[in-house]
Design a protein around this motif. Structure first.
Motif, mmCIF file in Angstrom:
data_model
loop_
_atom_site.group_PDB
_atom_site.id
_atom_site.type_symbol
_atom_site.label_atom_id
_atom_site.label_comp_id
_atom_site.label_asym_id
_atom_site.label_seq_id
_atom_site.Cartn_x
_atom_site.Cartn_y
_atom_site.Cartn_z
ATOM 1 N N VAL A 19 2.459 42.507 -15.427
ATOM 2 C CA VAL A 19 3.606 42.686 -14.530
ATOM 3 C C VAL A 19 4.850 43.051 -15.326
ATOM 4 O O VAL A 19 5.623 43.934 -14.940
ATOM 5 N N VAL A 20 5.061 42.389 -16.460
ATOM 6 C CA VAL A 20 6.221 42.691 -17.306
ATOM 7 C C VAL A 20 6.182 44.142 -17.773
ATOM 8 O O VAL A 20 7.201 44.848 -17.771
ATOM 9 N N LEU A 22 4.707 46.619 -16.239
ATOM 10 C CA LEU A 22 5.005 47.468 -15.076
ATOM 11 C C LEU A 22 6.502 47.533 -14.811
ATOM 12 O O LEU A 22 7.028 48.578 -14.418
ATOM 13 N N VAL A 23 7.192 46.422 -15.020
ATOM 14 C CA VAL A 23 8.650 46.433 -14.853
ATOM 15 C C VAL A 23 9.290 47.387 -15.863
ATOM 16 O O VAL A 23 10.219 48.139 -15.528
ATOM 17 N N ALA A 24 8.796 47.376 -17.097
ATOM 18 C CA ALA A 24 9.310 48.310 -18.102
ATOM 19 C C ALA A 24 9.081 49.754 -17.660
ATOM 20 O O ALA A 24 9.948 50.624 -17.856
ATOM 21 N N ALA A 25 7.920 50.019 -17.064
ATOM 22 C CA ALA A 25 7.647 51.360 -16.537
ATOM 23 C C ALA A 25 8.658 51.738 -15.466
ATOM 24 O O ALA A 25 9.168 52.866 -15.433
ATOM 25 N N SER A 26 8.969 50.793 -14.589
ATOM 26 C CA SER A 26 9.975 51.053 -13.547
ATOM 27 C C SER A 26 11.331 51.371 -14.160
ATOM 28 O O SER A 26 12.032 52.284 -13.709
ATOM 29 N N GLY A 27 11.706 50.611 -15.193
ATOM 30 C CA GLY A 27 12.982 50.875 -15.842
ATOM 31 C C GLY A 27 13.044 52.272 -16.431
ATOM 32 O O GLY A 27 14.074 52.955 -16.330
ATOM 33 N N ASP A 180 11.259 30.265 -12.720
ATOM 34 C CA ASP A 180 10.122 30.935 -13.349
ATOM 35 C C ASP A 180 10.531 31.426 -14.730
ATOM 36 O O ASP A 180 11.422 32.265 -14.867
ATOM 37 N N GLY A 181 9.870 30.927 -15.759
ATOM 38 C CA GLY A 181 10.214 31.303 -17.120
ATOM 39 C C GLY A 181 9.925 32.750 -17.456
ATOM 40 O O GLY A 181 10.411 33.258 -18.478
ATOM 41 N N TRP A 182 9.145 33.441 -16.602
ATOM 42 C CA TRP A 182 8.829 34.843 -16.852
ATOM 43 C C TRP A 182 9.914 35.787 -16.331
ATOM 44 O O TRP A 182 9.892 36.978 -16.644
ATOM 45 N N VAL A 183 10.834 35.276 -15.548
ATOM 46 C CA VAL A 183 11.884 36.149 -15.002
ATOM 47 C C VAL A 183 12.716 36.791 -16.105
ATOM 48 O O VAL A 183 12.967 38.008 -16.067
ATOM 49 N N PRO A 184 13.193 36.059 -17.107
ATOM 50 C CA PRO A 184 13.946 36.733 -18.179
ATOM 51 C C PRO A 184 13.141 37.825 -18.858
ATOM 52 O O PRO A 184 13.704 38.856 -19.263
ATOM 53 N N ALA A 189 12.489 43.457 -19.731
ATOM 54 C CA ALA A 189 11.608 44.625 -19.740
ATOM 55 C C ALA A 189 12.229 45.797 -18.996
ATOM 56 O O ALA A 189 12.062 46.957 -19.388
ATOM 57 N N LEU A 190 12.956 45.496 -17.905
ATOM 58 C CA LEU A 190 13.626 46.563 -17.168
ATOM 59 C C LEU A 190 14.654 47.265 -18.049
ATOM 60 O O LEU A 190 14.723 48.501 -18.084
ATOM 61 N N ILE A 191 15.424 46.467 -18.772
ATOM 62 C CA ILE A 191 16.426 47.033 -19.684
ATOM 63 C C ILE A 191 15.748 47.814 -20.805
ATOM 64 O O ILE A 191 16.159 48.936 -21.150
ATOM 65 N N ALA A 192 14.694 47.232 -21.367
ATOM 66 C CA ALA A 192 14.006 47.875 -22.486
ATOM 67 C C ALA A 192 13.374 49.197 -22.061
ATOM 68 O O ALA A 192 13.418 50.188 -22.804
ATOM 69 N N GLY A 193 12.779 49.221 -20.874
ATOM 70 C CA GLY A 193 12.168 50.458 -20.395
ATOM 71 C C GLY A 193 13.191 51.561 -20.204
ATOM 72 O O GLY A 193 12.956 52.721 -20.582
#
Length: 240
Positions: A19-20, A22-27, A180-184, A189-193
């Protein structure tokens, strides 16, 4: 819609990592979409609705068309995935085959877009921009719908405003709920992508379109890991 909590490195944890990614892909898609494809977003329809209203208010037909293309593409992508998955949300900790199939379709769509982008040398003309914008939005719509269909094995990957709000509320506004500890990780990942897409556009503009495809493919390979590991057979009665 958040993945199940699980300690250790089991299937649920692997899915969270996917999921993380995929978020990078979206970014990366959003960065390319906004900076190179008529200043609209591919996956954030709230912003596009606001941009549409602004364009109407300023009587700018080109901006209206760009926002409508993004909205139409996103809706089409989400509708196709809803049809393929029958609109059902799964309850497992891994992505079901129908979700994987839809993500494979997204990867194909992004690969075609990367080819068009490369053929234009990273500077597509007006018609190519329109096609790329609609295709990118369709890919993000499909991804968003696929994550809905994945149910508890997924989380939002194309829009994180609600995710951020929930994280703040659970962290600061509730004494009993744990954030949720995975939110950060997803926010980072959004920023990095997005940052990686912009860096690639500067260094090798012709190949910038490959990044979203590569990230979606990586997410699929990561998520497929638990599905490929054979389940151990139950122990039989001991002999002797």
């Amino acid at each position: 819609m958040e993945p199940r909590r699980e300690l250790g490195g089991g299937p649920a944890t692997v899915t969270r990592v996917a999921v993380v990614v995929l978020v990078a892909a979206s970014g990366s898609v959003e960065a390319i979409s906004f900076t190179a494809l008529d200043h609209v977003f591919a996956g954030v329809m709230t912003s596009n609705l606001a941009l549409l209203g602004m364009a109407i208010g300023r009587a700018r037909g080109t901006d209206v068309a760009a926002a409508l293309l993004a909205l139409a593409g996103f809706g089409a992508g989400a509708a196709v995935v809803a049809w393929v998955t029958h609109g059902r949300a799964e309850s497992g900790v891994t992505w079901p085959p129908r979700v994987m199939f839809c993500l494979a379709g997204e990867a194909v769509l992004l690969a075609v877009g990367a080819g068009v982008w490369a053929a234009s040398g990273g500077a597509p003309g007006e018609m190519a921009r329109d096609a790329l914008q609609c295709g990118a939005a369709a890919a993000m719509g499909g991804q968003a719908a696929a994550m809905v269909a994945a149910g508890r094995a997924a989380a939002p990957t194309t829009y994180l405003t609600g995710t951020l709000a929930t994280y703040i509320v659970r962290g600061l506004g509730s004494a009993s709920a744990r954030p949720d500890g995975w939110v950060p990780a997803r926010l980072g990942a959004l920023i990095a992508g997005a940052a990686a897409a912009m860096t690639l556009r500067r260094a090798a503009p012709t190949w910038a379109g490959v990044l979203p495809f590569a990230l979606v493919t990586a997410a699929m390979l990561i998520a497929a890991g638990p599905l490929l590991v054979p389940r151990s057979a139950p122990d039989g009665p001991s002999e002797g």
